[in-house]
Structures are given as C-alpha cells and as structure tokens.
Design a protein around this motif. Structure first.
Motif, short mmCIF file in Angstrom:
data_model
loop_
_atom_site.label_atom_id
_atom_site.label_comp_id
_atom_site.label_asym_id
_atom_site.label_seq_id
_atom_site.Cartn_x
_atom_site.Cartn_y
_atom_site.Cartn_z
N TYR A 1 40.70 35.15 34.91
CA TYR A 1 40.30 35.20 36.32
C TYR A 1 39.18 34.21 36.62
O TYR A 1 38.95 33.86 37.78
N TYR A 2 38.47 33.75 35.59
CA TYR A 2 37.41 32.76 35.82
C TYR A 2 37.96 31.49 36.47
O TYR A 2 37.29 30.88 37.31
N GLY A 3 39.15 31.08 36.07
CA GLY A 3 39.74 29.88 36.68
C GLY A 3 40.00 30.06 38.16
O GLY A 3 39.83 29.12 38.95
N VAL A 4 40.40 31.27 38.55
CA VAL A 4 40.60 31.56 39.97
C VAL A 4 39.26 31.58 40.69
O VAL A 4 39.10 31.01 41.78
N ALA A 5 38.27 32.23 40.08
CA ALA A 5 36.96 32.37 40.72
C ALA A 5 36.27 31.02 40.90
O ALA A 5 35.65 30.76 41.94
N LEU A 6 36.37 30.15 39.89
CA LEU A 6 35.74 28.83 40.00
C LEU A 6 36.35 28.02 41.13
O LEU A 6 35.65 27.31 41.87
N VAL B 1 47.49 28.15 36.83
CA VAL B 1 47.74 28.67 35.48
C VAL B 1 46.93 29.95 35.25
O VAL B 1 47.44 30.94 34.71
N SER B 2 45.67 29.95 35.67
CA SER B 2 44.81 31.11 35.46
C SER B 2 45.33 32.33 36.21
O SER B 2 45.32 33.45 35.69
N LEU B 3 45.76 32.11 37.45
CA LEU B 3 46.27 33.23 38.24
C LEU B 3 47.51 33.83 37.59
O LEU B 3 47.63 35.06 37.46
N TYR B 4 48.42 32.99 37.16
CA TYR B 4 49.65 33.48 36.54
C TYR B 4 49.35 34.25 35.25
O TYR B 4 49.86 35.37 35.04
N LEU B 5 48.51 33.68 34.40
CA LEU B 5 48.21 34.32 33.11
C LEU B 5 47.39 35.60 33.29
O LEU B 5 47.56 36.56 32.54
N ASP B 6 46.50 35.60 34.28
CA ASP B 6 45.70 36.80 34.49
C ASP B 6 46.57 37.94 35.03
O ASP B 6 46.41 39.10 34.61
N VAL B 7 47.49 37.62 35.93
CA VAL B 7 48.41 38.65 36.43
C VAL B 7 49.23 39.22 35.28
O VAL B 7 49.42 40.44 35.18
N ARG B 8 49.70 38.36 34.41
CA ARG B 8 50.50 38.84 33.27
C ARG B 8 49.67 39.73 32.35
O ARG B 8 50.14 40.78 31.88
N ALA B 9 48.41 39.33 32.10
CA ALA B 9 47.55 40.12 31.22
C ALA B 9 47.24 41.49 31.83
O ALA B 9 47.23 42.51 31.13
N ALA C 1 50.41 30.94 43.17
CA ALA C 1 50.09 29.90 42.19
C ALA C 1 50.87 28.63 42.46
O ALA C 1 50.34 27.51 42.38
N GLY C 2 52.15 28.78 42.81
CA GLY C 2 52.96 27.61 43.11
C GLY C 2 52.52 26.89 44.37
O GLY C 2 52.50 25.65 44.44
N VAL C 3 52.15 27.68 45.39
CA VAL C 3 51.68 27.08 46.64
C VAL C 3 50.42 26.26 46.40
O VAL C 3 50.25 25.18 46.97
N HIS C 4 49.54 26.77 45.54
CA HIS C 4 48.30 26.03 45.29
C HIS C 4 48.58 24.70 44.59
O HIS C 4 47.87 23.72 44.82
N LEU C 5 49.60 24.67 43.76
CA LEU C 5 49.96 23.40 43.11
C LEU C 5 50.40 22.36 44.13
O LEU C 5 50.27 21.15 43.89
N LEU C 6 50.91 22.81 45.27
CA LEU C 6 51.35 21.87 46.30
C LEU C 6 50.20 21.10 46.93
O LEU C 6 50.43 20.15 47.68
N GLY D 1 43.74 33.76 46.67
CA GLY D 1 43.05 33.92 45.39
C GLY D 1 41.82 34.79 45.50
O GLY D 1 41.55 35.62 44.63
N GLY D 2 41.08 34.62 46.59
CA GLY D 2 39.93 35.49 46.81
C GLY D 2 40.34 36.94 47.00
O GLY D 2 39.66 37.86 46.52
N TYR D 3 41.46 37.15 47.69
CA TYR D 3 41.96 38.51 47.87
C TYR D 3 42.39 39.11 46.54
O TYR D 3 42.17 40.30 46.28
N TYR D 4 43.00 38.29 45.69
CA TYR D 4 43.38 38.78 44.36
C TYR D 4 42.16 39.21 43.56
O TYR D 4 42.18 40.25 42.90
N LEU D 5 41.09 38.41 43.62
CA LEU D 5 39.87 38.77 42.89
C LEU D 5 39.29 40.07 43.42
O LEU D 5 38.77 40.89 42.65
N TRP D 6 39.36 40.26 44.73
CA TRP D 6 38.86 41.51 45.31
C TRP D 6 39.69 42.70 44.84
O TRP D 6 39.15 43.74 44.46
N LEU D 7 41.02 42.53 44.88
CA LEU D 7 41.89 43.60 44.39
C LEU D 7 41.63 43.88 42.91
O LEU D 7 41.59 45.04 42.49
N ARG D 8 41.47 42.83 42.15
CA ARG D 8 41.26 42.98 40.70
C ARG D 8 39.97 43.73 40.42
O ARG D 8 39.91 44.60 39.55
#
Length: 278
Positions: free
Chosen positions: A153-158, A217-225, A244-249, A264-271
C-alpha cells in the motif's frame, strides 16, 4: 496506548514553519552574499505550506484514534478537523500568524499529557478494571499486528501524496508567480521562494510520473495480499484492477489521474477502516 502515528503529520508542518521563519529572520541580519544555505529556510516554510492538507487530515484521523482508544481524553474529531482547516486558512490570510503552531501545540500537549497511574480516590476494583482494559488493548494490538498483511500500500500512498503536493503547489505557484505584482514582490523580498517553489512543483511532477507504474503494481499486489489474508475483507479484484489499469493510461492520457488517484485514496481509506494499521 493510542494505535496511531498520525500525530507526526500534526507536528511536522508547524515545526517546519517555525524553523524556517526563525532561520529567515536570522539570515536577514547577516550581511554578505547569499549562499546555498539561504534556500533552506524558505524551503522549510514552503514545505510547511504544502503540508497543510496533511496537517488537517492528520489532526482529524489522530483525534478519532484517540477518541476510540482507552485513553481518558476523548477529543471531538470533527472539532479538531475543522480547526485543522480553519487555522491554516486564517493564518495565511493574516500572514505570519502563528495559528498553525497554536492549534498543533495545543493538541499535541493535550494528547501526550502524562497521566497519573494511581490517582487518589481509585480503589482496587477500579485498578482491576484498568488492568482488564489494558489486557484488552494489548490483545487488540497483537491482533492488529497479526493483520499486517502487506506493505504494498506504500506505493499507492506515495503516489496519492505526490499528486496531493501538486494539487497544492501548482495553484500556489500560479498565485505567487503567475501575477506580475506578486512575482515582483516575492523576488524583491524573498527571492529563494521564487526559486524553490517551481522546484517543488518540478520534483512532485517527476515523482508522480515515476510512480505511475508503482501505483498500479502496488494496488494490484496489495489487493491480492488482502484477499489472501484472514482480515475478513475481500476487495473486488476486478474493480481495483481496472483502477490500476486506468492509472497506467496516464502515460498516454495524463488527465486520467483525476479518476485513478482519488480512487487510490478511497482504497487507502477503505483499507484503513477494514484492516487497520497494515
């Protein structure tokens, strides 16, 4: 014990502001050509301004954590959250107002005020109840420590932090240097601000660009974990995979961050709400 480190976000902006202003006042009394060290005081002041949103958010979140803990003090998170927004705004309007320092100091002094472990008038039953509460708190803390499922999640937060800095610094740059009268005033009084502020924007922009693949990458891997853990929350892999795909665009369509970064901020809040401290 309060399970929150958000107090650091409350302490840092006022500290940077005080150090920067003191250093600027001292540098004005020293004669001689400017040096590279003269940039640091202005950098501290500007960084404290950029971190104002962090101050407000940290004040609210930490007050909520204190209120939910077993501490004797139960601050109102909404009240402190409003104070975290109003104090910097009024301070900026009044120029050189120490409201940010006053609010931050008042909160931190009250938060860390030592408690008497054996106050008068408390009998054995009360001490036993306190011991049971401490045991429950220790059990809850150990349970939370077992739930540290991922640090991706650090990658998302940064990434969210980098775009938050841009959201604050770019309008500030436009207000300070975009108007000729303001730019002339800045370059005549504190020219280091005129040099450092564009540098902040540039560094935040570079960080945001570099972190584009890191976010995805961080969002995908954190969701999986999180899904594979035993925390009881199963975030939808398809939804967050799309984010995650939209952000790559952003590599091709830069403005797509307006969708992915808030998500991503909403995901961190939910997490944080479902998992707690990672």
């Amino acid at each position: 014990m309060v399970d929150s480190d958000w107090w650091v976000g409350v302490a840092l902006p006022p500290l940077l502001e005080v150090v920067g202003l003191l250093a600027l006042s001292l540098s004005d009394t020293v004669d001689g050509p400017p040096t590279a060290l003269d940039v640091l005081p202005a950098a501290f002041v500007l960084l404290s301004l950029v971190l104002i949103p962090v101050f407000a958010i940290a004040l609210y979140v930490d007050a909520r954590a204190v209120a939910r803990s077993a501490e004797t003090w139960t601050p109102d998170p909404r009240l402190w959250g409003v104070a975290g927004v109003v104090a910097p705004a009024v301070g900026l309007a009044l120029v050189d107002s120490p409201l940010l320092l006053f609010v931050g100091s008042a909160y931190l002094l009250r938060r860390f005020r030592p408690r008497d472990p054996s106050p008068a008038g408390i009998g054995p039953d009360a001490h036993e109840a306190v011991g049971e509460a401490d045991d429950r708190g220790a059990s809850a803390a150990s349970g939370r420590s077992r739930e540290r499922v991922s640090r991706w999640y650090y990658g998302v937060a940064l990434t969210v932090a980098a775009f938050a800095v841009l959201a604050v610094a770019v309008p500030l740059l436009g207000a300070v240097l975009g108007v000729s009268a303001n730019a002339e005033f800045v370059y005549e009084t504190i020219p280091t601000v005129g040099v450092f502020l564009p540098l902040v924007v540039l560094l935040a922009l570079v960080a945001a660009l570099v972190l584009i693949p890191v976010f995805s990458v961080s969002l995908y891997l954190d969701v999986r974990a999180v899904r594979e853990s035993a925390v009881g929350w199963t975030p939808d892999r398809r939804i967050w995979g799309v984010v995650a795909g939209v952000h790559l665009l952003n590599v091709l369509v830069p403005m797509t961050w307006l969708l992915s970064v808030p998500a991503g901020g909403y995901y961190l809040w939910l997490r944080h709400r479902r998992v707690g401290r990672p």
